[in-house]
Design a protein around this motif. Structure first.
Motif, PDB file in Angstrom:
ATOM      1  N   TYR A   1       0.845  -1.199   0.000  1.00 63.49           N
ATOM      2  CA  TYR A   1       0.000   0.000   0.000  1.00 63.49           C
ATOM      3  C   TYR A   1       0.882   1.251   0.000  1.00 63.49           C
ATOM      4  CZ  TYR A   1      -3.512   3.331   1.750  1.00 63.49           C
ATOM      5  OH  TYR A   1      -4.336   4.413   1.910  1.00 63.49           O
ATOM      6  N   ASN A   2       1.931   1.247   0.807  1.00 60.22           N
ATOM      7  CA  ASN A   2       2.836   2.403   0.859  1.00 60.22           C
ATOM      8  C   ASN A   2       3.562   2.601  -0.463  1.00 60.22           C
ATOM      9  OD1 ASN A   2       2.199   3.246   3.453  1.00 60.22           O
ATOM     10  ND2 ASN A   2       3.665   1.852   4.376  1.00 60.22           N
ATOM     11  N   ARG A   3       3.999   1.508  -1.098  1.00 57.73           N
ATOM     12  CA  ARG A   3       4.653   1.627  -2.402  1.00 57.73           C
ATOM     13  C   ARG A   3       3.674   2.113  -3.469  1.00 57.73           C
ATOM     14  NH1 ARG A   3       6.468  -2.700  -4.837  1.00 57.73           N
ATOM     15  NH2 ARG A   3       5.741  -4.286  -3.416  1.00 57.73           N
ATOM     16  N   VAL A   4       2.430   1.623  -3.413  1.00 51.24           N
ATOM     17  CA  VAL A   4       1.394   2.057  -4.354  1.00 51.24           C
ATOM     18  C   VAL A   4       1.132   3.552  -4.194  1.00 51.24           C
ATOM     19  CG1 VAL A   4      -1.091   1.897  -4.807  1.00 51.24           C
ATOM     20  CG2 VAL A   4       0.282  -0.171  -4.703  1.00 51.24           C
ATOM     21  N   SER A   5       1.166   4.054  -2.966  1.00 50.70           N
ATOM     22  CA  SER A   5       0.956   5.489  -2.722  1.00 50.70           C
ATOM     23  C   SER A   5       2.018   6.302  -3.454  1.00 50.70           C
ATOM     24  CB  SER A   5       0.989   5.791  -1.222  1.00 50.70           C
ATOM     25  OG  SER A   5      -0.090   5.161  -0.580  1.00 50.70           O
ATOM     26  N   GLY A   6       3.264   5.843  -3.405  1.00 52.98           N
ATOM     27  CA  GLY A   6       4.334   6.521  -4.142  1.00 52.98           C
ATOM     28  C   GLY A   6       4.109   6.469  -5.640  1.00 52.98           C
ATOM     29  N   PHE A   7       3.632   5.323  -6.122  1.00 56.77           N
ATOM     30  CA  PHE A   7       3.345   5.176  -7.548  1.00 56.77           C
ATOM     31  C   PHE A   7       2.253   6.148  -7.985  1.00 56.77           C
ATOM     32  CE2 PHE A   7       0.451   3.229 -10.668  1.00 56.77           C
ATOM     33  CZ  PHE A   7       1.268   3.287 -11.788  1.00 56.77           C
ATOM     34  N   ILE A   8       1.222   6.300  -7.170  1.00 57.98           N
ATOM     35  CA  ILE A   8       0.124   7.217  -7.526  1.00 57.98           C
ATOM     36  C   ILE A   8       0.646   8.649  -7.614  1.00 57.98           C
ATOM     37  CG2 ILE A   8      -2.022   8.258  -6.669  1.00 57.98           C
ATOM     38  CD1 ILE A   8      -2.847   5.438  -5.744  1.00 57.98           C
ATOM     39  N   GLY A   9       1.524   9.023  -6.694  1.00 59.14           N
ATOM     40  CA  GLY A   9       2.125  10.356  -6.767  1.00 59.14           C
ATOM     41  C   GLY A   9       2.903  10.550  -8.053  1.00 59.14           C
ATOM     42  N   THR A  10       3.680   9.549  -8.444  1.00 52.28           N
ATOM     43  CA  THR A  10       4.442   9.621  -9.690  1.00 52.28           C
ATOM     44  C   THR A  10       3.502   9.679 -10.890  1.00 52.28           C
ATOM     45  OG1 THR A  10       6.274   8.399  -8.712  1.00 52.28           O
ATOM     46  CG2 THR A  10       6.158   8.420 -11.113  1.00 52.28           C
ATOM     47  N   LEU A  11       2.455   8.879 -10.869  1.00 51.14           N
ATOM     48  CA  LEU A  11       1.473   8.874 -11.956  1.00 51.14           C
ATOM     49  C   LEU A  11       0.842  10.259 -12.123  1.00 51.14           C
ATOM     50  CD1 LEU A  11      -0.161   7.116 -14.008  1.00 51.14           C
ATOM     51  CD2 LEU A  11      -1.767   6.693 -12.146  1.00 51.14           C
ATOM     52  N   LYS A  12       0.480  10.882 -11.012  1.00 47.84           N
ATOM     53  CA  LYS A  12      -0.133  12.213 -11.072  1.00 47.84           C
ATOM     54  C   LYS A  12       0.857  13.264 -11.572  1.00 47.84           C
ATOM     55  CE  LYS A  12      -3.845  11.626  -7.762  1.00 47.84           C
ATOM     56  NZ  LYS A  12      -4.486  12.140  -6.565  1.00 47.84           N
ATOM     57  N   ARG A  13       2.105  13.192 -11.102  1.00 49.23           N
ATOM     58  CA  ARG A  13       3.116  14.154 -11.561  1.00 49.23           C
ATOM     59  C   ARG A  13       3.392  13.989 -13.055  1.00 49.23           C
ATOM     60  NH1 ARG A  13       5.160  12.848  -6.655  1.00 49.23           N
ATOM     61  NH2 ARG A  13       6.571  11.293  -7.518  1.00 49.23           N
ATOM     62  N   ASP A  14       3.561  12.733 -13.490  1.00 42.08           N
ATOM     63  CA  ASP A  14       3.827  12.496 -14.914  1.00 42.08           C
ATOM     64  C   ASP A  14       2.651  12.932 -15.769  1.00 42.08           C
ATOM     65  OD1 ASP A  14       6.259  11.471 -14.186  1.00 42.08           O
ATOM     66  OD2 ASP A  14       5.781   9.381 -14.664  1.00 42.08           O
ATOM     67  N   SER A  15       1.435  12.700 -15.292  1.00 43.80           N
ATOM     68  CA  SER A  15       0.244  13.130 -16.037  1.00 43.80           C
ATOM     69  C   SER A  15       0.187  14.649 -16.123  1.00 43.80           C
ATOM     70  CB  SER A  15      -1.027  12.598 -15.374  1.00 43.80           C
ATOM     71  OG  SER A  15      -1.062  11.196 -15.427  1.00 43.80           O
ATOM     72  N   ALA A  16       0.472  15.325 -15.017  1.00 44.92           N
ATOM     73  CA  ALA A  16       0.445  16.789 -15.011  1.00 44.92           C
ATOM     74  C   ALA A  16       1.492  17.340 -15.980  1.00 44.92           C
ATOM     75  CB  ALA A  16       0.685  17.317 -13.604  1.00 44.92           C
ATOM     76  N   GLU A  17       2.670  16.722 -16.005  1.00 41.55           N
ATOM     77  CA  GLU A  17       3.724  17.161 -16.926  1.00 41.55           C
ATOM     78  C   GLU A  17       3.286  16.946 -18.376  1.00 41.55           C
ATOM     79  OE1 GLU A  17       8.026  15.405 -17.981  1.00 41.55           O
ATOM     80  OE2 GLU A  17       7.793  16.051 -15.897  1.00 41.55           O
ATOM     81  N   TYR A  18       2.648  15.819 -18.643  1.00 38.62           N
ATOM     82  CA  TYR A  18       2.155  15.512 -19.987  1.00 38.62           C
ATOM     83  C   TYR A  18       1.098  16.524 -20.416  1.00 38.62           C
ATOM     84  CZ  TYR A  18      -0.368  13.042 -23.678  1.00 38.62           C
ATOM     85  OH  TYR A  18      -0.997  12.710 -24.850  1.00 38.62           O
ATOM     86  N   TYR A  19       0.186  16.864 -19.525  1.00 36.59           N
ATOM     87  CA  TYR A  19      -0.903  17.771 -19.873  1.00 36.59           C
ATOM     88  C   TYR A  19      -0.438  19.213 -20.013  1.00 36.59           C
ATOM     89  CZ  TYR A  19      -3.909  13.818 -18.981  1.00 36.59           C
ATOM     90  OH  TYR A  19      -4.485  12.595 -19.020  1.00 36.59           O
TER      91      TYR A  19
END
Length: 148
Positions: free
Chosen positions: A39-57
């Motif tokens: 769960y803790n590792r997934v939380s980090g992944f979600i943060g990365t996913l959101k940052r990468d998405s924001a950079e893409y957009y």
């Protein structure tokens, strides 16, 4: 060779202990991970996913956000913990849920407001409650908890 070379008796004992202790917090001996660890590792992944998405957009050539598809390939337990984190399911709701079948495709769909929802078919198959039925909303308005 291929296979699980752990002692069957030891694994049965460990699984019995996990059932008594709870699947989310139980850590298998000899270096195993608990659901909480993942769960803790997934939380980090979600943060990365959101940052990468924001950079893409923010890229001038990026497509509209609504038309973007993201494919995540993972194990069943990791997927359940991703969904637990994303939708803020409780530990009890996680404990009552199930891994999807092998090679299953689980879909998150955008609702008209732009939020993601777990498709009803997948939500029911995995045993998760609907958004309105989540424990966090029931507990929010249960003032009898203060009397305990």
């Amino acid at each position: 060779q291929f296979g699980n070379f752990q002692s069957n008796h030891t694994m049965q004992d460990n699984k019995a202990s996990r059932t008594n202790f709870g699947r989310f917090f139980y850590r298998f001996p000899e270096g195993g991970e608990s659901g909480f660890d993942v769960y803790n590792r997934v939380s980090g992944f979600i943060g990365t996913l959101k940052r990468d998405s924001a950079e893409y957009y923010n890229d001038d050539e990026a497509q509209e956000e609504d038309s973007t598809t993201i494919c995540i390939v993972t194990h069943g337990l990791s997927l359940r913990l991703f969904l637990m984190r994303w939708f803020q399911y409780s530990v009890h709701e996680f404990e009552r849920s199930y891994n999807p079948k092998n090679a299953a495709v689980v879909v998150l769909e955008r609702d008209p407001g732009g939020w993601f929802e777990l498709s009803p078919v997948d939500r029911i198959a995995m045993g998760f409650p609907s958004y309105q039925e989540q424990e966090r909303f029931r507990l929010m308005h249960d003032y009898s908890l203060l009397d305990k």
